[in-house]
Design an enzyme around this catalytic site. Structure first.
Site, PDB file in Angstrom:
ATOM      1  N   GLY A   1      41.130  38.685 -31.099  1.00 23.54           N
ATOM      2  CA  GLY A   1      40.924  37.382 -31.712  1.00 23.54           C
ATOM      3  C   GLY A   1      42.218  36.867 -32.300  1.00 23.54           C
ATOM      4  CB  THR A   2      45.187  35.883 -31.395  1.00 24.75           C
ATOM      5  OG1 THR A   2      45.139  37.294 -31.547  1.00 24.75           O
ATOM      6  CG2 THR A   2      46.534  35.378 -31.877  1.00 24.75           C
TER       7      THR A   2
END
Length: 538
Positions: free
Chosen positions: A357-358
């Site tokens: 998750g970025t």
């Protein structure tokens, strides 16, 4: 229901995006509300740095499955004709030792508080604002706080991440009770938020305002720090108020390699940006015929394999590395490594496939300042833990360490872990071309290589370079490709010994943005078709 019934996640036809042009400023991010928040700050008199902070803060609200206040960030800034870098990644807490982890199990658990390292995001915002911003931090963070307070309709892409984490944590919550805090915050109605459904977080809004009003002191030394400390102690975590109080982000010089006349900039270790630079240096020694030639794809895959095998063995907190950056980026060494690439698939040692998750964003203003910015909670919603009443979702970046003895990246208190998130920047002849980045775990250096090669080797426009079908090297000879990859390329890769999987979903292959500035001062923006991205121009 007044509108026709439809599935917000189903698309039957390809959608083509156009390049976006602007003159006074530009913000490109993975979510329309974040891009608009950044543009609003530009119009209020802020610069590219202020806009980047505003967009980043908004992304913690509207894409909570990809990043958060409790995560880390990296920035590359072109300002006043100079390149700057800010490493706002946090270290392992003082109590987080290898021995303490091994007493609990063989690995660092990704969910729960064992994997939580010191959050760097708020300190990064403060440092950027104080050194390079124009507007008060309080004003810059207010758009994000207002969205968190009033709520916003969740997009399909974000809802899918929500549902994925819901399924994962539902299986673990009885074993790890602290995960209940995630459900209390993110599934208040007992189910994952659906596309178009309104979600809000008063706690998140309160935290953003406290950070702005106190310039970060509330988070690292005040009431939020106290809340984090109590929460961590109650549930057996390692993070303490003293770890927060002593943390400071680091201003550093980005590293670069010249690729066919263009300087490509990345952040130095503890990030994996050096992998992209090593792979480009290897690729520079190899003839590439055309963009969609199967041999081109094969050689790109082989180059990234070699770079990753070196990177996985050497990258760590710079203070602990045995190998030097100069050695890893040596053109002589790159030529040696290029000599290993033949007509068939290599079988290197390291394995790098994950789902992370970025968020990535980039900004530009009329003064010529430009920012390449990335922040993350690591795996999806990070550790799956949320500080009650403050909406702070804590990262699980501690999973970036190894427990292997005598490795440069072995867990140790006060040490920063191997980091996947990497912003990029391009210059030529000491003049800025622009920021770029593609988020998504270990896909990031692979996507950097593919996009840079498309731009420089094959002269694709920025939007085309982002839209082109991608491959992802998984491990050994295993490669995943998007379903849009031409069949003739897939068949050729298989004949060369690659073990190819066609992946119909888009999550593995990254999401990115690009802003270029031409010689006339015109901004040219592109954003990812695999996400909810938007380029907001002025």
């Amino acid at each position: 229901m007044t509108i026709p019934r439809f599935d917000a996640s189903a698309f039957h036809y390809a959608s083509r995006r156009e390049l976006i042009y602007g003159k006074k400023g530009m913000v490109a991010s993975s979510h329309p509300l974040a891009s608009q928040a950044g543009l609003d700050i530009l119009k209020k008199g802020g610069n590219a740095v202020d806009a980047a902070i505003a967009a980043a803060a908004t992304l913690t609200v509207v894409e909570p499955g990809s990043n958060g206040i409790g995560g880390d960030s990296f920035s590359i800034i072109w300002k006043d004709g100079e390149m700057h870098g800010l490493n706002a990644s946090g270290p392992a807490p003082a109590a987080m030792t290898r021995e303490a982890i091994l007493k609990k199990g063989e690995n660092i658990a990704p969910h729960g508080l064992d994997s939580v390292t010191v959050p760097g995001v708020p300190a990064g915002w403060v440092a950027l604002s104080k050194k390079h911003g124009k507007l008060p931090l309080k004003e810059v963070l207010e758009p994000a706080a207002l969205i968190a307070e009033e709520g916003f309709p969740v997009t399909s892409t974000v809802a899918q991440a929500w549902e994925r984490t819901f399924k994962i944590l539902s299986k673990k919550v009885n074993e790890i009770p602290v995960l209940k805090t995630w459900f209390e915050t993110f599934t208040p109605n007992g189910h994952p938020v659906k596309p178009g459904e309104i979600w809000s977080s008063k706690g998140h809004a309160k935290t953003l305002r406290l950070i702005g009003e106190t310039e970060g002191n509330a988070f690292y030394k005040g009431e939020i720090a106290e809340a984090i400390d109590r929460f961590s102690k109650k549930h057996g975590g390692f993070l303490r108020k003293t770890d927060l109080a002593t943390y400071q982000p680091e201003w550093i010089t980005p590293i670069m390699t010249n690729y066919k006349g263009y300087d490509i900039w990345e952040m130095p270790p503890n990030g994996q940006g050096i992998v992209a630079l090593m792979a480009l240096s290897i690729l520079e020694n190899i003839e590439l015929k055309s963009k969609d030639d199967p041999e081109t794809i094969h050689k790109q895959i082989e180059a990234i394999k070699l770079a990753f095998s070196d990177g996985q063995a050497t990258i760590a907190d710079m203070k602990y590395m045995d190998e030097t950056v100069d050695r890893l980026l040596s053109k002589t060494y790159a030529k040696e490594r290029a000599g290993l690439i033949g007509q068939t698939a290599l079988d290197p040692k390291s394995g790098v496939k994950d789902q992370s998750g970025t968020v990535y964003l980039c900004t530009a203003d009329a003064e010529g300042n430009m920012v390449s910015y990335i922040q993350s909670n690591y795996m999806g919603f990070g550790s799956g833990t949320v500080v009650p009443d403050y909406g702070v979702s804590l990262q699980n970046r501690g999973c970036g360490f190894t427990l292997e003895e005598n490795h440069p990246n072995t867990l140790a208190p006060g040490k920063k872990p191997f980091h996947t998130i990497i912003p990029g920047f391009i210059t030529k002849n000491n003049k800025p071309v622009g920021p770029f980045g593609i988020m998504g775990g270990h896909m990031q250096p692979q996507a950097h290589l593919q996009v840079i090669s498309s731009l420089i080797d094959f002269h694709l426009n920025p939007q085309d370079a982002l839209d082109a079908p991608r491959w992802h090297w998984d491990e050994k000879k295993k490669v995943s490709v998007e379903s849009q990859m031409p069949l003739r390329i897939i068949e050729d890769l298989i004949r060369r010994g690659h073990e190819v999987s066609i992946v119909p979903t888009k999550g593995l292959f990254g999401r990115g943005e690009i802003i270029f500035r031409d010689d006339n001062g015109v901004f040219i923006g592109a954003t990812e078709s695999r996400a909810d991205g938007q380029v907001a121009a002025w």
